[in-house]
Scaffold this motif. Structure first.
Motif, PDB file in Angstrom:
ATOM      1  N   HIS A  25      21.891  81.429 -21.397  1.00  0.00           N
ATOM      2  CA  HIS A  25      20.589  80.771 -21.379  1.00  0.00           C
ATOM      3  C   HIS A  25      20.489  79.661 -22.419  1.00  0.00           C
ATOM      4  O   HIS A  25      21.252  79.627 -23.397  1.00  0.00           O
ATOM      5  N   GLU A  26      19.511  78.795 -22.209  1.00  0.00           N
ATOM      6  CA  GLU A  26      19.091  77.851 -23.239  1.00  0.00           C
ATOM      7  C   GLU A  26      17.842  78.412 -23.896  1.00  0.00           C
ATOM      8  O   GLU A  26      16.963  78.958 -23.217  1.00  0.00           O
ATOM      9  N   VAL A  27      17.766  78.306 -25.203  1.00  0.00           N
ATOM     10  CA  VAL A  27      16.637  78.842 -25.964  1.00  0.00           C
ATOM     11  C   VAL A  27      16.075  77.738 -26.855  1.00  0.00           C
ATOM     12  O   VAL A  27      16.835  77.085 -27.580  1.00  0.00           O
ATOM     13  N   GLN A  28      14.767  77.537 -26.789  1.00  0.00           N
ATOM     14  CA  GLN A  28      14.115  76.518 -27.614  1.00  0.00           C
ATOM     15  C   GLN A  28      13.214  77.164 -28.655  1.00  0.00           C
ATOM     16  O   GLN A  28      12.546  78.168 -28.387  1.00  0.00           O
ATOM     17  N   PHE A  29      13.216  76.576 -29.837  1.00  0.00           N
ATOM     18  CA  PHE A  29      12.347  76.995 -30.933  1.00  0.00           C
ATOM     19  C   PHE A  29      11.496  75.785 -31.313  1.00  0.00           C
ATOM     20  O   PHE A  29      12.010  74.806 -31.849  1.00  0.00           O
ATOM     21  N   GLU A  30      10.220  75.847 -31.011  1.00  0.00           N
ATOM     22  CA  GLU A  30       9.328  74.719 -31.281  1.00  0.00           C
ATOM     23  C   GLU A  30       8.236  75.153 -32.257  1.00  0.00           C
ATOM     24  O   GLU A  30       7.317  75.884 -31.903  1.00  0.00           O
ATOM     25  N   ASN A  31       8.393  74.710 -33.517  1.00  0.00           N
ATOM     26  CA  ASN A  31       7.434  75.052 -34.578  1.00  0.00           C
ATOM     27  C   ASN A  31       7.177  76.559 -34.640  1.00  0.00           C
ATOM     28  O   ASN A  31       6.032  77.009 -34.736  1.00  0.00           O
ATOM     29  N   CYS A  32       8.257  77.323 -34.589  1.00  0.00           N
ATOM     30  CA  CYS A  32       8.150  78.780 -34.698  1.00  0.00           C
ATOM     31  C   CYS A  32       7.860  79.155 -36.149  1.00  0.00           C
ATOM     32  O   CYS A  32       8.674  78.872 -37.038  1.00  0.00           O
ATOM     33  N   GLU A  33       6.737  79.778 -36.393  1.00  0.00           N
ATOM     34  CA  GLU A  33       6.384  80.211 -37.742  1.00  0.00           C
ATOM     35  C   GLU A  33       6.926  81.615 -37.991  1.00  0.00           C
ATOM     36  O   GLU A  33       6.697  82.536 -37.204  1.00  0.00           O
ATOM     37  N   LEU A  34       7.661  81.755 -39.098  1.00  0.00           N
ATOM     38  CA  LEU A  34       8.318  83.010 -39.441  1.00  0.00           C
ATOM     39  C   LEU A  34       7.939  83.421 -40.848  1.00  0.00           C
ATOM     40  O   LEU A  34       7.746  82.562 -41.725  1.00  0.00           O
ATOM     41  N   PRO A  35       7.876  84.720 -41.121  1.00  0.00           N
ATOM     42  CA  PRO A  35       7.659  85.160 -42.505  1.00  0.00           C
ATOM     43  C   PRO A  35       8.870  84.815 -43.357  1.00  0.00           C
ATOM     44  O   PRO A  35       9.993  84.747 -42.854  1.00  0.00           O
ATOM     45  N   GLY A  81      16.325  77.794 -19.819  1.00  0.00           N
ATOM     46  CA  GLY A  81      17.353  77.507 -18.821  1.00  0.00           C
ATOM     47  C   GLY A  81      18.270  78.694 -18.637  1.00  0.00           C
ATOM     48  O   GLY A  81      18.448  79.508 -19.554  1.00  0.00           O
ATOM     49  N   THR A  82      18.846  78.822 -17.459  1.00  0.00           N
ATOM     50  CA  THR A  82      19.755  79.918 -17.153  1.00  0.00           C
ATOM     51  C   THR A  82      21.007  79.363 -16.489  1.00  0.00           C
ATOM     52  O   THR A  82      20.921  78.532 -15.585  1.00  0.00           O
ATOM     53  N   TYR A  83      22.159  79.827 -16.949  1.00  0.00           N
ATOM     54  CA  TYR A  83      23.447  79.465 -16.373  1.00  0.00           C
ATOM     55  C   TYR A  83      24.138  80.747 -15.926  1.00  0.00           C
ATOM     56  O   TYR A  83      24.410  81.624 -16.752  1.00  0.00           O
ATOM     57  N   HIS A  84      24.407  80.859 -14.639  1.00  0.00           N
ATOM     58  CA  HIS A  84      25.121  82.039 -14.151  1.00  0.00           C
ATOM     59  C   HIS A  84      26.623  81.803 -14.296  1.00  0.00           C
ATOM     60  O   HIS A  84      27.139  80.765 -13.882  1.00  0.00           O
ATOM     61  N   THR A  85      27.323  82.751 -14.889  1.00  0.00           N
ATOM     62  CA  THR A  85      28.743  82.569 -15.193  1.00  0.00           C
ATOM     63  C   THR A  85      29.635  83.192 -14.136  1.00  0.00           C
ATOM     64  O   THR A  85      29.234  84.107 -13.411  1.00  0.00           O
ATOM     65  N   MET A  86      30.886  82.731 -14.099  1.00  0.00           N
ATOM     66  CA  MET A  86      31.855  83.291 -13.159  1.00  0.00           C
ATOM     67  C   MET A  86      32.187  84.745 -13.485  1.00  0.00           C
ATOM     68  O   MET A  86      32.658  85.495 -12.629  1.00  0.00           O
ATOM     69  N   GLY A  87      31.904  85.172 -14.728  1.00  0.00           N
ATOM     70  CA  GLY A  87      32.131  86.567 -15.100  1.00  0.00           C
ATOM     71  C   GLY A  87      31.033  87.494 -14.645  1.00  0.00           C
ATOM     72  O   GLY A  87      31.200  88.715 -14.661  1.00  0.00           O
ATOM     73  N   GLY A  88      29.870  86.930 -14.253  1.00  0.00           N
ATOM     74  CA  GLY A  88      28.774  87.744 -13.743  1.00  0.00           C
ATOM     75  C   GLY A  88      27.530  87.713 -14.599  1.00  0.00           C
ATOM     76  O   GLY A  88      26.411  87.815 -14.082  1.00  0.00           O
TER      77      GLY A  88
END
Length: 388
Positions: A207-217, A196-203
């Protein structure tokens, strides 16, 4: 008592000021549609600015928090969007990696921060919880020889451009503040999506960021033990750098207003001859200098992170001062100030962000009040003498 900056600080600030006033000022309107200011970032990388929070052993300058604040202040005078972009490289996310990440991650990521090839994004706020860190639902568990991250973050800066995400997360579902830690997630990790993206009054865009079963070391879990205290201690960096942008916006708007009234007349007389106008400028200057004193003092408490009481105090004052000063500067412009043709309107819009990000004014006022009343407020006045 006198405050001075050294010759190296002065040289760096002068270089940034020349670039900001000579080029960023002219191009600032380009970034108001959410476009990321990559050209500006590359120019700042060339000056070494993007590496100001990176230790020298990884190619950075290893500058103090005060140095970073001085530089952000100069950029913000003309260009809020670029200042916010640089905040990501100078702020808490870089210092979390510098202080807590394994050496192998530092060696791989930090030189890319210095060169401008890796933008960092910090992920804290969730759709149901902002300041209320204890209620975060994002969670990381150990599964075999790797970590698995699930959750959603929102109102995240630089998510479209980031090469690395510094994510506040619960660890193994442990409840409350004690269960909060931090993981690093690289762009391209399966299950990571900007949704998702939200444009702000500051310019700028958030964003919205999703983590779905992200495998990490496993080494990407950079903070676990005593995680909440470490993260909040590091986050006091943001509570000095966020208000440095507010201070710069106020100064920029003040300068615009001074130039405007020197050129304008009303009923055949210069606007500057009006006592009412002169009083406005006296009040604006007074507020800017009060904010500068609080902010610089807070920055100087850093060892390696700023004192939470002083950082919170400086942030609340500078954020709210910036709204007042940019508002008055806009008022001095009359109807022209309400148009996009004059920079003061951009500066006014940017100023509104400060008291929302990095801890709201309401939450920080509560922190300051509690520390005063329970006797744990931090530095005790001039020369360490208790004054309260």
């Amino acid at each position: 008592m006198e405050f001075r900056i050294g010759p190296e600080q002065r040289e760096m600030v002068a270089s940034v000021r020349a670039l900001a006033q000579g080029e960023f000022r002219r191009d600032a309107p380009k970034w108001m549609d959410g476009t990321f200011p990559w050209p500006n970032m590359k120019k700042l990388a060339g000056l070494g600015v993007l590496g100001m929070s990176v230790p020298e052993e990884y190619g950075g300058l290893g500058l103090s928090i005060l140095d970073s604040a001085l530089i952000l202040e100069e950029i913000a005078k003309v260009d809020y969007v670029t200042a916010m972009a640089v905040l990501g490289e100078a702020g808490v996310q870089t210092r979390v990696i510098s202080h807590y990440a394994p050496k192998a991650i530092k060696e791989r990521i930090l030189p890319q921060v210095v060169s401008g090839d890796c933008i960092l994004s910090i992920c804290m706020t969730e759709p149901h919880a902002g300041t209320d860190v204890a209620n975060y639902r994002t969670n990381t568990v150990r599964r075999g020889n790797h970590l698995v991250l699930n959750g959603t973050k929102t109102l995240i800066s630089r998510a479209e451009e980031a090469g690395m995400f510094v994510v506040f997360t619960r660890v193994e579902g442990q409840p409350g503040r004690e269960g909060i830690g931090c993981v690093l997630v690289e762009r391209g990790t399966p299950g990571l999506a900007v949704t998702g993206t939200y444009h702000t009054m500051g310019g700028e865009n958030l964003h919205e960021v999703q983590f779905e079963n992200c495998e990490l070391p496993p080494e990407n879990l950079v903070i676990e033990e005593d995680g909440f205290r470490k993260l909040l201690t590091a986050f006091n960096t943001q509570r000095c750098l966020n208000p440095s942008i507010s201070l710069g916006l106020a100064e920029g708007a003040f300068d615009e207003a001074v130039s405007y009234v020197r050129e304008r007349t009303l009923f055949g007389k210069p606007i500057a001859d009006s006592q009412g106008i002169r009083w406005k400028f006296a009040d604006m200057f007074k507020e800017i200098e009060a904010g500068r004193g609080l902010l610089y003092r807070a920055c100087l408490t850093a060892n390696p992170f700023p004192d939470p009481f002083m950082a919170a105090t400086a942030k609340v004052f500078c954020n709210e001062m910036s709204i007042r000063v940019t508002g008055e500067a806009l008022q001095v412009h009359g109807g022209y100030g309400f148009t996009d043709e004059y920079p003061v309107s951009r500066l006014y819009r940017g100023a509104r962000y400060g008291s929302l990000g990095g801890g709201s004014s309401e939450s920080l006022r509560d922190l300051v009040g509690k520390r005063i009343l329970d006797g744990t407020m931090g530095p005790e006045g001039i020369m360490g003498l208790k004054t309260y």
